[in-house]
Scaffold this motif. Structure first.
Motif, short mmCIF file in Angstrom:
data_model
loop_
_atom_site.label_atom_id
_atom_site.label_comp_id
_atom_site.label_asym_id
_atom_site.label_seq_id
_atom_site.Cartn_x
_atom_site.Cartn_y
_atom_site.Cartn_z
N PHE A 66 19.80 19.91 8.79
CA PHE A 66 19.49 20.43 10.13
C PHE A 66 19.10 19.33 11.11
O PHE A 66 18.56 19.62 12.18
CB PHE A 66 18.38 21.47 10.03
CG PHE A 66 18.76 22.66 9.19
CD1 PHE A 66 19.60 23.65 9.68
CD2 PHE A 66 18.32 22.76 7.87
CE1 PHE A 66 19.96 24.73 8.90
CE2 PHE A 66 18.68 23.84 7.09
CZ PHE A 66 19.50 24.84 7.59
N GLY A 67 19.36 18.09 10.76
CA GLY A 67 19.20 16.99 11.71
C GLY A 67 17.79 16.53 11.96
O GLY A 67 17.55 15.83 12.96
N ARG A 68 16.83 16.85 11.09
CA ARG A 68 15.46 16.41 11.34
C ARG A 68 15.34 14.88 11.31
O ARG A 68 14.75 14.27 12.22
CB ARG A 68 14.52 17.01 10.29
CG ARG A 68 13.04 16.75 10.57
CD ARG A 68 12.17 17.26 9.43
NE ARG A 68 12.28 16.39 8.26
CZ ARG A 68 11.54 15.30 8.07
NH1 ARG A 68 10.64 14.95 8.97
NH2 ARG A 68 11.70 14.57 6.99
N ILE A 69 15.95 14.27 10.30
CA ILE A 69 15.84 12.81 10.17
C ILE A 69 16.63 12.13 11.29
O ILE A 69 16.19 11.12 11.84
CB ILE A 69 16.32 12.37 8.79
CG1 ILE A 69 15.43 12.99 7.69
CG2 ILE A 69 16.32 10.85 8.67
CD1 ILE A 69 15.85 12.65 6.29
N ARG A 70 17.79 12.69 11.65
CA ARG A 70 18.56 12.10 12.75
C ARG A 70 17.79 12.21 14.06
O ARG A 70 17.89 11.32 14.92
CB ARG A 70 19.91 12.78 12.88
CG ARG A 70 20.91 12.27 11.90
CD ARG A 70 22.34 12.61 12.27
NE ARG A 70 23.22 12.11 11.24
CZ ARG A 70 23.66 10.88 11.17
NH1 ARG A 70 23.29 10.01 12.09
NH2 ARG A 70 24.45 10.48 10.19
N SER A 71 17.06 13.28 14.24
CA SER A 71 16.27 13.41 15.46
C SER A 71 15.18 12.35 15.50
O SER A 71 14.93 11.73 16.56
CB SER A 71 15.65 14.81 15.53
OG SER A 71 16.64 15.81 15.60
N LEU A 72 14.53 12.11 14.37
CA LEU A 72 13.50 11.08 14.33
C LEU A 72 14.11 9.69 14.51
O LEU A 72 13.50 8.81 15.13
CB LEU A 72 12.75 11.16 13.00
CG LEU A 72 11.92 12.43 12.78
CD1 LEU A 72 11.30 12.43 11.38
CD2 LEU A 72 10.84 12.57 13.84
N GLU A 73 15.33 9.51 13.96
CA GLU A 73 16.01 8.23 14.14
C GLU A 73 16.36 8.01 15.62
O GLU A 73 16.20 6.91 16.16
CB GLU A 73 17.27 8.21 13.28
CG GLU A 73 18.07 6.92 13.37
CD GLU A 73 19.36 7.11 14.16
OE1 GLU A 73 20.06 6.12 14.36
OE2 GLU A 73 19.65 8.25 14.59
N ARG A 74 16.80 9.07 16.31
CA ARG A 74 17.10 8.94 17.74
C ARG A 74 15.83 8.68 18.55
O ARG A 74 15.84 7.89 19.51
CB ARG A 74 17.78 10.23 18.24
CG ARG A 74 18.18 10.19 19.70
CD ARG A 74 19.09 9.02 20.00
NE ARG A 74 19.39 8.90 21.42
CZ ARG A 74 20.44 9.49 22.00
NH1 ARG A 74 21.27 10.23 21.26
NH2 ARG A 74 20.65 9.33 23.28
N GLN A 75 14.74 9.32 18.16
CA GLN A 75 13.47 9.06 18.83
C GLN A 75 13.05 7.59 18.68
O GLN A 75 12.63 6.95 19.66
CB GLN A 75 12.38 9.96 18.27
CG GLN A 75 11.02 9.77 18.93
CD GLN A 75 9.92 10.56 18.24
OE1 GLN A 75 10.05 10.93 17.06
NE2 GLN A 75 8.84 10.83 18.94
N ALA A 76 13.19 7.05 17.46
CA ALA A 76 12.84 5.64 17.24
C ALA A 76 13.75 4.71 18.04
O ALA A 76 13.30 3.69 18.57
CB ALA A 76 12.92 5.31 15.75
N LEU A 77 15.03 5.07 18.16
CA LEU A 77 15.96 4.26 18.94
C LEU A 77 15.55 4.23 20.41
O LEU A 77 15.53 3.17 21.04
CB LEU A 77 17.38 4.81 18.79
CG LEU A 77 18.43 4.16 19.70
CD1 LEU A 77 18.58 2.68 19.38
CD2 LEU A 77 19.77 4.89 19.58
N GLU A 78 15.23 5.40 20.97
CA GLU A 78 14.85 5.45 22.39
C GLU A 78 13.53 4.71 22.63
O GLU A 78 13.36 4.07 23.68
CB GLU A 78 14.75 6.91 22.85
CG GLU A 78 16.05 7.69 22.80
CD GLU A 78 17.11 7.10 23.72
OE1 GLU A 78 16.75 6.36 24.65
OE2 GLU A 78 18.31 7.39 23.50
N ASN A 79 12.61 4.79 21.69
CA ASN A 79 11.37 4.02 21.84
C ASN A 79 11.65 2.53 21.83
O ASN A 79 11.03 1.75 22.56
CB ASN A 79 10.39 4.39 20.72
CG ASN A 79 9.74 5.74 20.94
OD1 ASN A 79 9.55 6.19 22.07
ND2 ASN A 79 9.39 6.41 19.85
#
Length: 475
Positions: free
Chosen positions: A145-158
């Motif tokens: 359900f994309g939980r880890i990908r969402s966290l990975e995208r958050q880390a990228l934007e940070n």
């Protein structure tokens, strides 16, 4: 050793990386007018497509100032910390991204145990040995359900936000060095004007004192002349202190000692800074690193909403291994010694006291805060540029008026001195003329500094010559 089952598990894990629950991002509408303010304080000018401001090497035309800026870019500690923060957030992004892939490791085990006779199947006491060698994955979460990908995208934007923060620090450092240098040079000129005036006042005091002794002047004239000397001496100490403190502030920004010979640099002129093109489009605000930083921060909290949504759905974790085991070390690779294990785990949240709902609400509120911060950054940038344009449109007239005032005060002083020497007026008129002339000369230098600093601040508000970076890669 056959790894068929482990290979199947890894292939299954990779194929199930599917959907994302991150909300579609729509850039908020900029809450500012489409054009810069118009009016009496602003210079007219039409926006030209593709128009851009020059790089800092072209904008700052004073060679000494360019030397100081280069020195600060190499040695300033704040800029160094900003660069290290970028590397730190990049490392955090790489750590978070690693969770998308299984961690495969080799595990070797050895155990030897002596058991009494009544605990062994053979009925005799002895030592049991066991050796094993396994290759496997441990507790790998399938990102269905994309939980880890969402966290990975958050880390990228940070991470991208810290890159923009570094650019903001660099642009701010360049403008701070320029302002500090201009202030230092202006205070040096103010000190020189005050020293020259003090010398003139001392000469006048000596002449008036001699005239008083000869009976051609009064004691009142002597006292009035003394007040000018005392006032100029106090200002001389004031500017002496300011010049020293300006040098200390500039040295802190440079992060290194001041180069030799700066005290003999030429006085500041109107050609120290290049002209900023008129009619720049308001879309240039999108190039400001602080606005881009605010948008990356908004994208980060938007991605976090996807992670909060995914937490409502089941999570699937895999633990699998394949290898060989034997009671003898030499038998590890014999036929029939192979073993494997496959242990999937599914976790379905049922009741958690509202924690997941609260986490989702919190993530949405953080996005609302991010939108407000992004809009405020745009509004702040628009205000700073508008202030700079107002200064650009008015300082030339103010400086010319101040130059005219200096000229008038000089003529007033010359006339007052001539009339005093001829005995037409008393010393009070000459005293007033001398004070006005000194104040006008000092104010002219101060206005010139403010005019140059307003150009520096406008250049900074427009992005400081920043060029768009290459597209960042997730790799």
């Amino acid at each position: 050793m056959k790894l068929k089952y482990l290979t199947v598990a890894v292939a299954l894990a990779t194929s199930l990386q599917a959907c994302s629950l991150i909300p579609d991002y729509q850039r908020p509408v900029a809450p500012i007018p489409d054009a810069w303010p118009q009016g009496q304080a602003y210079s007219p000018g039409a926006a030209a497509p593709g128009q851009a401001i020059p790089g800092w090497q072209a904008f700052y035309q004073d060679p000494v100032l360019r030397q100081l800026i280069n020195l600060s870019l190499n040695n300033n500690r704040d800029l160094r910390v900003a660069a290290l923060n970028v590397q730190a957030y990049r490392a955090q992004f790489r750590i978070q991204r690693a969770d998308l892939f299984p961690s495969v490791g080799v595990d070797s085990t050895t155990s030897r145990q002596r058991l009494p006779a009544d605990l062994r199947s053979s009925g005799k006491a002895g030592i049991d040995s066991q050796y094993g060698l396994d290759v496997g994955i441990s507790s790998y979460e399938l990102d269905v359900f994309g939980r880890i990908r969402s966290l990975e995208r958050q880390a990228l934007e940070n991470y991208l936000a810290t890159e923009e923060a570094q650019r903001s620090v660099q642009i701010g450092l360049i403008s701070d060095v320029a302002s500090a240098y201009l202030t230092w040079r202006t205070d040096q000129q103010l000190l020189k004007v005050t020293q020259d005036t003090l010398e003139s006042y001392n000469n006048s005091l000596r002449l008036i004192t001699a005239s008083d002794q000869a009976g051609t002047s009064s004691a009142l004239d002597v006292r009035q002349a003394s007040t000018l000397v005392d006032s100029a001496r106090a200002q001389m100490y004031l500017y002496t202190r300011q010049v020293a403190q300006d040098a200390n502030a500039l040295q802190l920004l440079l992060g290194a000692p001041l180069p030799q010979g700066l005290a003999n640099a030429a006085p500041l002129g109107n050609d120290s800074l290049a002209d900023i093109p008129s009619g720049l489009p308001s879309q240039l605000l999108q190039q400001r690193p602080d606005i881009r930083q605010a948008e990356h921060a908004l994208l980060a909290v938007n991605a976090n909403i996807g992670a909060a949504r995914a937490a409502f759905f089941p999570s699937i974790s895999l633990t699998a291994s394949a290898g060989t085991a034997s009671s003898q070390l030499s038998g590890l690779f014999n036929g029939g010694s192979g073993n494997w294990s496959f242990a999937p785990q599914i976790n379905l949240p049922i009741f958690n006291g509202g924690r997941l709902r609260a986490n989702l609400d919190y993530a949405k509120l953080q996005k609302d805060i991010g939108v407000a911060n992004y809009e405020k950054a745009i509004q702040t940038g628009f205000r700073e540029v508008s202030d700079g344009l107002a200064a650009l449109g008015t300082y030339q007239g103010q400086l010319q008026s101040q130059r005219d005032l200096v000229q008038s005060d000089q003529e007033y002083f010359d006339m007052a001195k001539q009339r005093y020497d001829e005995g037409v007026d008393n010393y009070l008129t000459l005293l007033d003329a001398q004070r006005q002339l000194l104040a006008a000369r000092q104010q002219l230098l101060t206005d010139h500094l403010q005019q140059l600093d307003s150009q520096v601040q406008l250049y900074k508000a427009l992005g400081g010559g920043w060029q768009p970076p290459a597209v960042a890669s997730k790799d």
